[in-house]
Write an enzyme that holds these catalytic residues in place. Structure first.
Site, PDB file in Angstrom:
ATOM      1  N   TYR A 142       0.824  -1.208   0.000  1.00 38.55           N
ATOM      2  CA  TYR A 142       0.000   0.000   0.000  1.00 38.55           C
ATOM      3  C   TYR A 142       0.862   1.263   0.000  1.00 38.55           C
ATOM      4  CZ  TYR A 142      -4.649  -2.013   0.620  1.00 38.55           C
ATOM      5  OH  TYR A 142      -5.838  -2.664   0.423  1.00 38.55           O
ATOM      6  N   LYS A 193       3.261 -15.378   2.071  1.00 34.46           N
ATOM      7  CA  LYS A 193       3.638 -16.171   0.895  1.00 34.46           C
ATOM      8  C   LYS A 193       5.151 -16.325   0.895  1.00 34.46           C
ATOM      9  CE  LYS A 193       1.707 -17.225  -2.631  1.00 34.46           C
ATOM     10  NZ  LYS A 193       1.360 -18.608  -3.091  1.00 34.46           N
ATOM     11  N   ASP A 226      -2.698 -17.953   0.353  1.00 37.67           N
ATOM     12  CA  ASP A 226      -3.715 -18.494  -0.565  1.00 37.67           C
ATOM     13  C   ASP A 226      -4.447 -19.666   0.083  1.00 37.67           C
ATOM     14  OD1 ASP A 226      -1.324 -19.946  -0.697  1.00 37.67           O
ATOM     15  OD2 ASP A 226      -1.584 -20.501  -2.802  1.00 37.67           O
ATOM     16  N   ASP A 250      -6.441  -7.196   3.542  1.00 41.08           N
ATOM     17  CA  ASP A 250      -7.549  -6.577   2.808  1.00 41.08           C
ATOM     18  C   ASP A 250      -8.423  -7.670   2.200  1.00 41.08           C
ATOM     19  OD1 ASP A 250      -9.034  -4.507   1.568  1.00 41.08           O
ATOM     20  OD2 ASP A 250      -7.923  -4.850  -0.302  1.00 41.08           O
ATOM     21  N   ASP A 254     -12.272  -9.469   3.590  1.00 45.90           N
ATOM     22  CA  ASP A 254     -13.504  -9.496   2.791  1.00 45.90           C
ATOM     23  C   ASP A 254     -14.075 -10.917   2.751  1.00 45.90           C
ATOM     24  OD1 ASP A 254     -13.422  -6.766   2.190  1.00 45.90           O
ATOM     25  OD2 ASP A 254     -13.966  -7.101   0.084  1.00 45.90           O
TER      26      ASP A 254
END
Ligand code: IPM
Ligand code: MG
Length: 370
Positions: A142, A193, A226, A250, A254
């Site tokens: 970001y 990751k 993931d 983020d 969701d």
């Protein structure tokens, strides 16, 4: 009774409507003599851009810096699609996060029993769910530099964003994760990751070290981000606290939101480091959902995420845990009676308006406090 000074930033889209209901809740606590709030309201996002050409003004930044806490609605909408990148509505929110140093973003995902059927997942997968996504909020892709689009010699363009984390940034968010886990079910799942990203390798090493040296009593597991997304829809109850970087947080939050029935249900708290002399943390509270321009101004929005964000402010900024419990209980009870805004209503059943939902929660507060 201490008076708390709150800056209200309703923003765009459904922001002003849901903030209206949050104000009603604050007033109720004031009237009841449980807490007293002094509020000031200012513009942010597209509304601020329209007024002064910036997504947040210097005066508003100053108010935010001086406030005991900021309550934030939502920003953005198609109206501002064409504004310069640095002045886009989201830039106001990102500046608040960065300049106030709000590195720890708490996104609890709780499935109220009454809403288990509103989730797109099967009831047994989500019923009783109570997990917390802890998102690092001031670092990563970001804010990493360079962040730009450059034109190459052959005329082609190249866009670059930079994923960047330092040891210190990872250490401080890891400590928040372990501290929170100790107040819950004592388990931290760290998502990154490390199989592809150097920042993931460092993230994994630092979290492991903090866990081993400072929190040996807390269970720590590592999960690839993931896989974490997949596990969240497969069997989310395996988690307690999930800690991750800004971008993964983020996305995963969701996903977690939909486990609770609707994006309209998820509150969040963004906290800074404790002030060395007062121990107070800078803080901002906001619903996880966005400005929902498609339903703005039509009294269709679910105000629960905004109202529950007020609850988080009571708990984390004002030391009013009991008041926060009362508010959470009022929300759960109202949902249990079948009162639903459109986003969580069953097909074919009647939905209440934003204001009716707010009023129902106030009425329930009133009867709980009797
Ligand atoms: C969120 C939002 C923001 C983000 C947007 C509005 C900039 O999606 O808080 O999750 O990406 O952080
Ligand atoms: Mg988001």
């Amino acid at each position: 009774m201490a008076s708390h000074n709150l800056l209200l930033l309703p923003g765009d889209g459904i922001g002003p409507e849901i903030m209206g209901e949050a104000k009603g809740i604050l007033n109720w606590f004031g009237k009841r003599g449980i807490a007293s709030f002094e509020t000031e309201t200012a513009l942010v996002g597209g509304a601020s851009y329209d007024a002064c050409g910036k997504a947040i003004s210097e005066e508003t930044m100053k108010l935010a810096d001086q406030a005991d806490a900021v309550l934030f609605g939502a920003v953005g909408g198609p109206k501002w699609d064409g504004v310069p990148y640095d002045a886009r509505p989201e830039a106001g929110l990102l500046r608040l996060r960065k300049d106030l140093g709000l590195f720890a973003n708490l996104r609890p995902a709780i499935c109220y029993p009454a809403l288990a059927d509103a989730s797109s997942l099967k009831r047994d997968v989500v019923e009783g769910l109570d997990i917390l996504i802890l998102r690092e909020l001031t670092g990563g892709v970001y804010f990493g530099e360079p962040k730009e689009i450059v034109t190459l010699e052959n005329g082609e363009k190249r866009a670059v964003d930079t994923q960047l984390y330092t040891t210190h940034e990872i250490e401080r968010i890891a400590r928040v994760a372990f501290d929170l886990a100790r107040t819950r079910r004592n388990k931290v799942s760290s998502a990154e990751k490390r199989n592809v990203m150097k920042s993931g390798v460092l993230w994994n090493q630092v979290v492991t070290k903090i866990g081993k040296e400072e929190y040996p009593d807390v269970q720590l597991e590592h999960v690839l981000a993931d896989n974490c997304a997949m596990q969240l829809v497969r069997w989310p109850k395996q988690y307690d606290v999930i800690v991750c970087d800004n971008l993964f947080g983020d996305i995963l939050s969701d996903v977690a939101a939909m486990l609770t029935g609707s994006l309209g249900m998820l509150p969040s708290a963004s906290l800074g480091a404790p002030d060395p002399s007062t121990g107070q943390r800078k803080s901002l509270y906001e619903p996880v959902h966005g400005s929902a321009p498609d339903i703005a101004g039509r009294s269709l929005a679910n105000p629960i995420a905004m109202i529950a964000s007020v609850g988080m402010a009571l708990r984390y900024s004002f030391g009013l845990g009991e008041a926060a419990d009362l508010l959470d209980k009022a929300i759960a009870n109202v949902l249990a009676t079948g009162t639903r805004t459109k986003d969580i209503a069953e097909k074919g059943s009647n939905a209440v308006s934003t204001q009716e939902m707010g009023a129902a929660i106030l009425k329930e507060l009133e009867s709980l406090a009797r």
